[in-house]
Structures are given as structure tokens and as C-alpha cells.
Scaffold this motif. Structure first.
Motif, PDB file in Angstrom:
ATOM      1  N   LYS B 151      47.704  30.006  41.287  1.00  0.00           N
ATOM      2  CA  LYS B 151      48.689  31.238  40.798  1.00  0.00           C
ATOM      3  C   LYS B 151      47.733  32.086  40.341  1.00  0.00           C
ATOM      4  CE  LYS B 151      51.735  28.016  37.938  1.00  0.00           C
ATOM      5  NZ  LYS B 151      51.996  27.473  36.662  1.00  0.00           N
ATOM      6  N   GLN B 152      46.559  32.023  39.891  1.00  0.00           N
ATOM      7  CA  GLN B 152      45.527  33.192  39.635  1.00  0.00           C
ATOM      8  C   GLN B 152      45.107  33.893  41.067  1.00  0.00           C
ATOM      9  OE1 GLN B 152      45.412  35.023  37.404  1.00  0.00           O
ATOM     10  NE2 GLN B 152      43.857  34.114  35.873  1.00  0.00           N
ATOM     11  N   ARG B 153      45.162  33.107  42.030  1.00  0.00           N
ATOM     12  CA  ARG B 153      44.676  33.885  43.265  1.00  0.00           C
ATOM     13  C   ARG B 153      46.062  34.756  43.661  1.00  0.00           C
ATOM     14  NH1 ARG B 153      43.413  28.559  46.069  1.00  0.00           N
ATOM     15  NH2 ARG B 153      43.838  29.404  47.898  1.00  0.00           N
ATOM     16  N   VAL B 154      47.369  34.248  43.438  1.00  0.00           N
ATOM     17  CA  VAL B 154      48.378  35.116  43.676  1.00  0.00           C
ATOM     18  C   VAL B 154      48.394  36.323  42.787  1.00  0.00           C
ATOM     19  CG1 VAL B 154      50.880  35.184  43.605  1.00  0.00           C
ATOM     20  CG2 VAL B 154      49.851  33.197  44.411  1.00  0.00           C
ATOM     21  N   ALA B 155      48.137  35.993  41.518  1.00  0.00           N
ATOM     22  CA  ALA B 155      47.913  37.270  40.652  1.00  0.00           C
ATOM     23  C   ALA B 155      46.923  38.352  41.196  1.00  0.00           C
ATOM     24  CB  ALA B 155      47.523  36.580  38.976  1.00  0.00           C
ATOM     25  N   ILE B 156      45.922  37.848  41.399  1.00  0.00           N
ATOM     26  CA  ILE B 156      44.814  38.778  42.054  1.00  0.00           C
ATOM     27  C   ILE B 156      45.508  39.589  43.134  1.00  0.00           C
ATOM     28  CG2 ILE B 156      42.494  38.984  43.270  1.00  0.00           C
ATOM     29  CD1 ILE B 156      41.861  36.589  41.599  1.00  0.00           C
ATOM     30  N   ALA B 157      46.159  38.935  44.126  1.00  0.00           N
ATOM     31  CA  ALA B 157      46.738  39.628  45.409  1.00  0.00           C
ATOM     32  C   ALA B 157      47.969  40.653  44.744  1.00  0.00           C
ATOM     33  CB  ALA B 157      47.387  38.359  46.189  1.00  0.00           C
ATOM     34  N   ARG B 158      48.655  40.314  43.743  1.00  0.00           N
ATOM     35  CA  ARG B 158      49.705  41.099  43.094  1.00  0.00           C
ATOM     36  C   ARG B 158      49.002  42.276  42.701  1.00  0.00           C
ATOM     37  NH1 ARG B 158      53.505  38.944  38.107  1.00  0.00           N
ATOM     38  NH2 ARG B 158      51.519  38.952  37.285  1.00  0.00           N
ATOM     39  N   ALA B 159      47.851  42.265  42.026  1.00  0.00           N
ATOM     40  CA  ALA B 159      47.285  43.372  41.293  1.00  0.00           C
ATOM     41  C   ALA B 159      46.596  44.302  42.413  1.00  0.00           C
ATOM     42  CB  ALA B 159      46.008  42.922  40.612  1.00  0.00           C
ATOM     43  N   LEU B 160      46.073  43.671  43.618  1.00  0.00           N
ATOM     44  CA  LEU B 160      45.514  44.347  44.738  1.00  0.00           C
ATOM     45  C   LEU B 160      46.507  45.077  45.478  1.00  0.00           C
ATOM     46  CD1 LEU B 160      42.707  41.770  46.000  1.00  0.00           C
ATOM     47  CD2 LEU B 160      42.315  43.905  44.718  1.00  0.00           C
ATOM     48  N   THR B 161      47.774  44.415  45.740  1.00  0.00           N
ATOM     49  CA  THR B 161      48.497  45.316  46.248  1.00  0.00           C
ATOM     50  C   THR B 161      49.198  46.579  45.662  1.00  0.00           C
ATOM     51  OG1 THR B 161      49.480  43.055  47.000  1.00  0.00           O
ATOM     52  CG2 THR B 161      51.017  44.797  47.673  1.00  0.00           C
ATOM     53  N   MET B 162      48.921  46.877  44.302  1.00  0.00           N
ATOM     54  CA  MET B 162      49.054  47.824  43.996  1.00  0.00           C
ATOM     55  C   MET B 162      48.242  49.282  44.228  1.00  0.00           C
ATOM     56  SD  MET B 162      52.010  48.200  42.409  1.00  0.00           S
ATOM     57  CE  MET B 162      52.124  49.279  41.127  1.00  0.00           C
ATOM     58  N   GLN B 163      47.059  48.576  45.108  1.00  0.00           N
ATOM     59  CA  GLN B 163      45.958  49.563  45.490  1.00  0.00           C
ATOM     60  C   GLN B 163      45.360  50.163  44.397  1.00  0.00           C
ATOM     61  OE1 GLN B 163      48.798  51.354  48.617  1.00  0.00           O
ATOM     62  NE2 GLN B 163      46.844  51.494  49.582  1.00  0.00           N
ATOM     63  N   PRO B 164      44.987  49.370  43.381  1.00  0.00           N
ATOM     64  CA  PRO B 164      44.284  50.142  42.061  1.00  0.00           C
ATOM     65  C   PRO B 164      42.717  50.348  42.419  1.00  0.00           C
ATOM     66  CG  PRO B 164      44.137  47.798  41.997  1.00  0.00           C
ATOM     67  CD  PRO B 164      44.861  48.106  43.199  1.00  0.00           C
ATOM     68  N   ARG B 165      42.353  51.347  41.626  1.00  0.00           N
ATOM     69  CA  ARG B 165      41.033  51.962  41.874  1.00  0.00           C
ATOM     70  C   ARG B 165      39.985  50.924  41.071  1.00  0.00           C
ATOM     71  NH1 ARG B 165      39.555  56.783  43.613  1.00  0.00           N
ATOM     72  NH2 ARG B 165      37.601  55.685  43.861  1.00  0.00           N
ATOM     73  N   VAL B 166      40.494  50.396  40.087  1.00  0.00           N
ATOM     74  CA  VAL B 166      39.649  49.326  39.156  1.00  0.00           C
ATOM     75  C   VAL B 166      40.521  48.240  38.945  1.00  0.00           C
ATOM     76  CG1 VAL B 166      38.605  49.189  36.909  1.00  0.00           C
ATOM     77  CG2 VAL B 166      38.730  51.536  38.058  1.00  0.00           C
ATOM     78  N   MET B 167      39.776  46.977  38.808  1.00  0.00           N
ATOM     79  CA  MET B 167      40.404  45.926  38.720  1.00  0.00           C
ATOM     80  C   MET B 167      40.028  45.428  37.417  1.00  0.00           C
ATOM     81  SD  MET B 167      42.696  44.475  40.767  1.00  0.00           S
ATOM     82  CE  MET B 167      42.312  42.450  41.063  1.00  0.00           C
ATOM     83  N   LEU B 168      41.019  45.071  36.428  1.00  0.00           N
ATOM     84  CA  LEU B 168      40.592  44.451  35.138  1.00  0.00           C
ATOM     85  C   LEU B 168      40.712  42.841  35.003  1.00  0.00           C
ATOM     86  CD1 LEU B 168      42.365  47.007  32.860  1.00  0.00           C
ATOM     87  CD2 LEU B 168      39.800  46.967  33.707  1.00  0.00           C
ATOM     88  N   PHE B 169      40.020  42.163  34.689  1.00  0.00           N
ATOM     89  CA  PHE B 169      40.010  40.785  34.681  1.00  0.00           C
ATOM     90  C   PHE B 169      39.740  40.310  33.352  1.00  0.00           C
ATOM     91  CE2 PHE B 169      40.174  39.598  39.101  1.00  0.00           C
ATOM     92  CZ  PHE B 169      39.737  40.428  39.765  1.00  0.00           C
TER      93      PHE B 169
END
Lengths: 321, 252
Positions: B151-169
Motif C-alpha cells: 500500500k505504501q509503495r502505491v501511495a508513493i507512486a500516487r504522489a510521484l505521478t503528480m510530478q511534485p518538486r518536493v516529496m513529504l513523508f
């Protein structure tokens, strides 16, 4: 019991065997329930069959009562007629005992079943229109109930309290009989739909509220973090999950609304099942037959709706896993 | 180099409780910063202030050139918050996947609904990202069927697909069974290696030591230490940092 598993070619494990025993138990239970249902239904049919068992005057007999049109003094009247099916020349003396079931007027049912059945369309129409109105109102009331705006919250709780605090029967009459004093004249159908819709909207708002609060805060946060607006979050994330939670109880409400639509017959202008049944029943003093007929129609309708509901429920449960 | 995230004089109150006290931090592009501290130190709140899941009381946040002052209201403010959220991707402790959508639908939801991306294009991009977190084989499953790590890996993919400049975990591995933590940390290492700017609230000292460029220690709503991991773990300057690190050592 079969201890060998054909698929794997090995002896069955303990878990498999236990599962098998449980399944068998479940199956037997379900079969017995169905058989009991059939038995109860047969008993009910027997109760209305008009059969009489009698043992009197040293004769034991089984006879069937039915109604027939006979001409007496040139006037046609419907009379109860007995037909002896079988008899034995032994039995209790004098009055003895007798076991009588209810004889219904089959002739009357044959003549009027079509007329009463035509009310099904009206009943479905009222229920469908009312449920649509109720869903809209329930959703608004539920959202109002969860609102942080005190006025919106008050409007929502006021509506629910007022509607739940007064009888549905009164509400129907209010829209049909009281509104014309204000020069607002509604047909019986629309008065009924408005009253039923308002009433069930108030009750269903609780279901919707529970559904909306079942969606965790994390879901909204995840949607916000993706950049969704509050409207998009509600439409795409919260409502679909809330509805899935609310559909089973909504089905129950729809079923009980179908039955409560009978109250609309009181306006006298909506020709649904109940109105038609009481009309013909009173005309020929065959209220029992007429009401039994109406009951059967309502029962069949609710059975159908229940089976649809349970199918929808299973499908929803699948998506959940 | 110009900072990509600039937190200036940030204060956050929950009623009278002062949880963040005048915090200022700059984060450079491609930097991986770990935030550590005891629970209640304010590290999650600081992270959530960056994309305004918590509204800061005072101070400002600047992400990739968009500066938003805290404690304001109105349409302009809402638009700025929206813009900042498009620049940041967030991964939650509790995953928060949408349970009524399949894995693929979860991942394309943001691009299609928020950015108005063409569905086909979004699917192609989503599949690429799902593949990079090793979850493409489950794309048609519902989240219910996945393990916590998946689930968490999917959540990371979901966030990355928005093409963000910064990732918050936000404590991405705290809700996971110990044997599932590794797969998520590996994906995060991969994201870091690909050059993403990352801000990670974590208790995983091993990860902080190995991957982070900087480790920030928080205590009572303040930053008490901000240094390179090799310095911080071998020679902590603040006694509270030392106590924290010792606790993790003995706890493990």
C-alpha cells in the motif's frame, strides 16, 4: 466423509475437514429453514382453504366450503355452499367437534384481482418518486448536520426534528387538505410524494450522516494533498465511500416506503393497491378477500425488492475486499 | 543555489498550545532531509504545515518560488495553497489509499481530476511509476488486497505521478510490520537517487544515516540541531540529541 482431496491427490488437512463439516452444517440448516418456510406457507394456504373437518352425528367427514351464486326468489345471491369430499359412517355423537378453516370468495378474487393489481404501477410510481426526493433531502440534511455553520446545522436538525416528531399520516393530509387553504392545490399523488419524501428524507439523513462520518479524516487529507478542491474531494472520494456504506439501510427504507405508500390511499385520489382493495372490498362486503389480495401483492413486491437489495449488497461487499 | 523550500519564522498554535516556535529552515533542491525527534516534538506538524494540511499561525512557507503567508484567509490564499500542494507530494503514515478505487485508479486520480491530464497519458505515466515502485503487477487490485508495504509503495507512486518538486513523508514506515519496512525504504532510496527533494519524518535511524544529506532534530517545537548525519550520529552537540540517539540504540 471423503478424506481424499482429488485436486491435490493428498489426504485432506484438518482445516479442510473442519471447513467441510461447517459447510455441511450450514447447508443442512439452510435447507431446513426453506422447508419450514414452505410448511408455514402451506399452513397459511390451508387456513384460507375453506376445508372443514367434522365428526358429528356419528359421521366423520371432510368437506370444502365455497361461494356460489344461487337464485333465491328470483334474486341472485352469493351463498356459502358445502361440498362433501369424503365421509365415514363412524364418528362422535350429536354435535361432536369440527375444525373449520376460513372460506374465501374465489369468485370475488377472480373478478377483482386485475383491478387491484393495476394499482401496483401507481404504488411503484409513488415509491420511486418519493425515494428520489428523500435521497436529495437526506443528503442535504446530512451535510447540514455535519456543517460547522450554526445556521445550516440548525436548519438541518430543525427539519429532521419537525418531520420525525409528527405522524406521516398527518403530513399527507396536511399537504392534501391544508395547503388548498393557502391556494396551493396538490393532486393526491404529489401530496403523497411530498409527504413521503420529506418524511423518509428526515429518517434517511441519519443513515447518510453515519455514512459520511464513516469516511476517515485521512481520506480527505490525502485528497487535499493531491490538490483536490473540497467539492472534488466530496464528489470523488467521500460520497462514493459514504454511499457504499449507506446503500444497505437505504434499501430497507425503500422497502418500508413502498408499504407506507398505502397511506396515500387515504386521500382518495391515488388509485394504488390499497385504494383499489378497500374500494372493491367495501362495495361487496368482501374486505377480507380484498385485503388478503392487497397483502399478497405488497408481500411479493417486498420479496422482489429484498432479493434485489441483497444482490446489490453482495456486489458492494466484493468491491470492498 | 536557491532554496526550493523556505520555512520562515513559522509558528503554530493549537488553541493555547504552542507546538511550533519560530521555525526557519531552508531546503535545497535534491536534498534529502530527515526530521527526527520524540513524539510530540512537532515534527509531523511542521511537515503538515508545508502543504497546509495544518494552517500555520504565523510565518510563511515558500515552495519553488510560491510564497504563502500563514494565518490568512480568502480566495487568493486558497489559490496559493492549491499551487503549493501541486508542488508537493505527500506520503502518510496510514497510507490513505482510496479504498473504492483500484491501484491504477488511485494513481491516476490526481493527474486526471486535478491537473486535467488526458486519461490515456495519465495511465501510461502511472504505470511507469507503479513499475518503478514494483507494484505494476497489482494495478487492478483494490487496496484491501495489498499488504501494508505494498500500500505504501502505491501511495508513493500516487504522489510521484503528480510530478511534485518536493516529496513529504510523514512517518512512512511507522504503521508497517517490521519485515515490510525494508521494501518501502528501498523505494524511498530509489526516489532519492532519482534526484527528488525529500523531507522525511522518521524513526528509522538507519535510513537517516544512510540516505539523508541533513538530519534535523526537533524538541518542544524547536529545531535543536541541524547537521550532516555522520556528524550528528557520531558527535551530537545537544545533550537532548544524544539522549534521543541513545534511546534508539538501546531500543533496537
Amino acid at each position: 466423509m471423503n478424506l481424499f482431496n482429488k485436486e491435490t491427490g493428498q489426504n485432506k488437512s484438518q482445516a479442510e475437514l473442519l471447513y467441510q463439516v461447517q459447510q455441511k452444517k450450514k447447508f443442512i440448516f439452510r435447507r431446513n429453514v426453506i422447508l419450514s418456510w414452505a410448511g408455514l406457507l402451506l399452513f397459511l394456504i390451508f387456513l384460507f382453504s375453506g376445508i372443514e373437518l367434522r365428526s358429528a352425528n356419528r359421521v366423520t367427514s371432510i368437506s370444502a366450503w365455497h361461494f356460489e351464486i344461487v337464485t333465491e326468489n328470483d334474486v341472485k345471491v352469493r351463498k356459502r355452499v358445502e361440498r362433501v369430499l369424503a365421509s365415514l359412517p363412524v364418528g362422535l355423537p350429536n354435535d361432536g367437534i369440527s375444525l373449520k378453516t376460513i372460506a374465501v370468495d374465489n369468485e370475488f378474487i377472480r373478478n377483482n384481482s386485475n383491478f387491484v393489481a393495476q394499482g401496483i404501477v401507481q404504488t411503484i410510481k409513488i415509491s420511486a418518486l418519493s425515494i428520489m426526493l428523500a435521497i436529495v433531502l437526506a443528503l442535504l440534511a446530512a451535510l447540514g448536520r455535519l456543517s460547522t455553520n450554526p445556521v445550516v446545522y440548525a436548519v438541518s436538525t430543525f427539519y429532521v426534528s419537525l418531520i420525525r416528531g409528527t405522524p406521516l399520516y398527518l403530513q399527507i393530509f396536511f399537504f392534501f387538505l391544508a395547503l388548498p387553504q393557502l391556494n396551493i392545490v396538490l393532486t393526491g399523488l404529489w401530496a403523497g410524494v411530498l409527504a413521503l419524501g420529506l418524511n423518509y428524507g428526515a429518517y434517511m439523513s441519519e443513515t447518510f450522516r453515519a455514512g459520511l462520518s464513516s469516511v476517515g479524516k485521512g481520506q480527505r487529507e490525502a485528497a487535499s494533498a493531491l490538490g483536490m478542491t473540497p467539492g472534488q474531494t466530496m464528489r470523488r472520494i467521500v460520497l462514493p465511500q459514504a454511499l457504499r456504506f449507506a446503500i444497505p439501510p437505504m434499501g430497507n427504507d425503500f422497502i418500508s416506503m413502498t408499504k407506507d405508500s398505502a397511506l396515500v390511499s387515504a386521500t382518495g385520489f391515488v388509485h394504488e393497491i390499497m385504494w383499489r382493495a378497500t374500494k372493491v372490498g367495501r362495495a361487496e362486503f368482501r374486505n377480507m378477500e380484498a385485503l388478503v389480495m392487497a397483502a399478497i401483492f405488497y408481500w411479493i413486491m417486498t420479496l422482489l425488492l429484498t432479493s434485489i437489495q441483497s444482490r446489490v449488497e453482495t456486489r458492494l461487499a466484493k468491491g470492498d475486499r | 543555489m536557491e532554496a526550493i523550500v523556505r520555512i520562515s519564522n513559522l509558528d503554530k498554535y493549537f488553541d493555547r498550545l504552542h507546538v511550533l516556535k519560530d521555525i526557519s529552515v531552508d531546503i535545497q533542491p535534491r536534498e534529502v532531509v530527515c526530521l527526527i525527534g520524540r513524539s510530540g516534538s512537532g515534527k509531523s506538524t511542521l511537515l503538515r504545515c508545508i502543504n497546509f494540511l495544518e494552517e500555520p499561525s504565523h510565518g510563511s512557507i515558500e515552495v519553488d518560488g510560491i510564497r504563502v503567508a500563514g494565518g490568512e484567509k480568502g480566495k487568493v490564499h486558497r489559490q496559493l495553497v492549491h499551487d503549493v500542494r501541486l508542488k508537493t507530494g505527500m506520503v502518510f503514515q496510514e497510507f490513505n489509499l482510496f479504498p473504492h478505487m483500484t491501484v491504477l485508479e488511485n494513481v491516476i486520480e490526481g493527474p486526471v481530476i486535478v491537473k486535467g491530464m488526458d486519461r490515456k497519458e495519465a495511465i501510461a505515466f502511472a504505470e511507469e511509476n507503479l513499475d518503478s515502485v514494483g507494484m505494476l503487477f497489482k494495478k487492478d487490485e483494490y487496496p484491501m488486497r495489498l499488504s501494508g508495504g505494498q500500500k505504501q509503495r502505491v501511495a508513493i507512486a500516487r504522489a510521484l505521478t503528480m510530478q511534485p518538486r518536493v516529496m513529504l513523508f510523514d512517518e512512512p514506515t511507522s504503521a508497517l510490520d517490521p519485515e515490510l519496512i525494508g521494501e518501502v525504504l528501498n523505494v524511498m532510496k530509489k526516489v532519492a537517487k532519482d534526484g527528488m527533494t525529500m523531507l522525511v519524518v522518521t524513526h528509522e535511524m538507519g535510513f537517516a544515516r544512510e540516505v539523508a544529506d541533513r538530519v534535523i532534530v526537533m524538541s518542544d517545537g524547536q529545531l535543536i540541531e541541524d547537521s550532516k548525519p555522520e556528524e550528528l550520529f557520531t558527535d551530537p552537540k545537544d545533550p537532548r540529541t544524544k539522549a534521543l540517539i541513545d534511546r534508539y540504540r538501546t531500543g533496537e
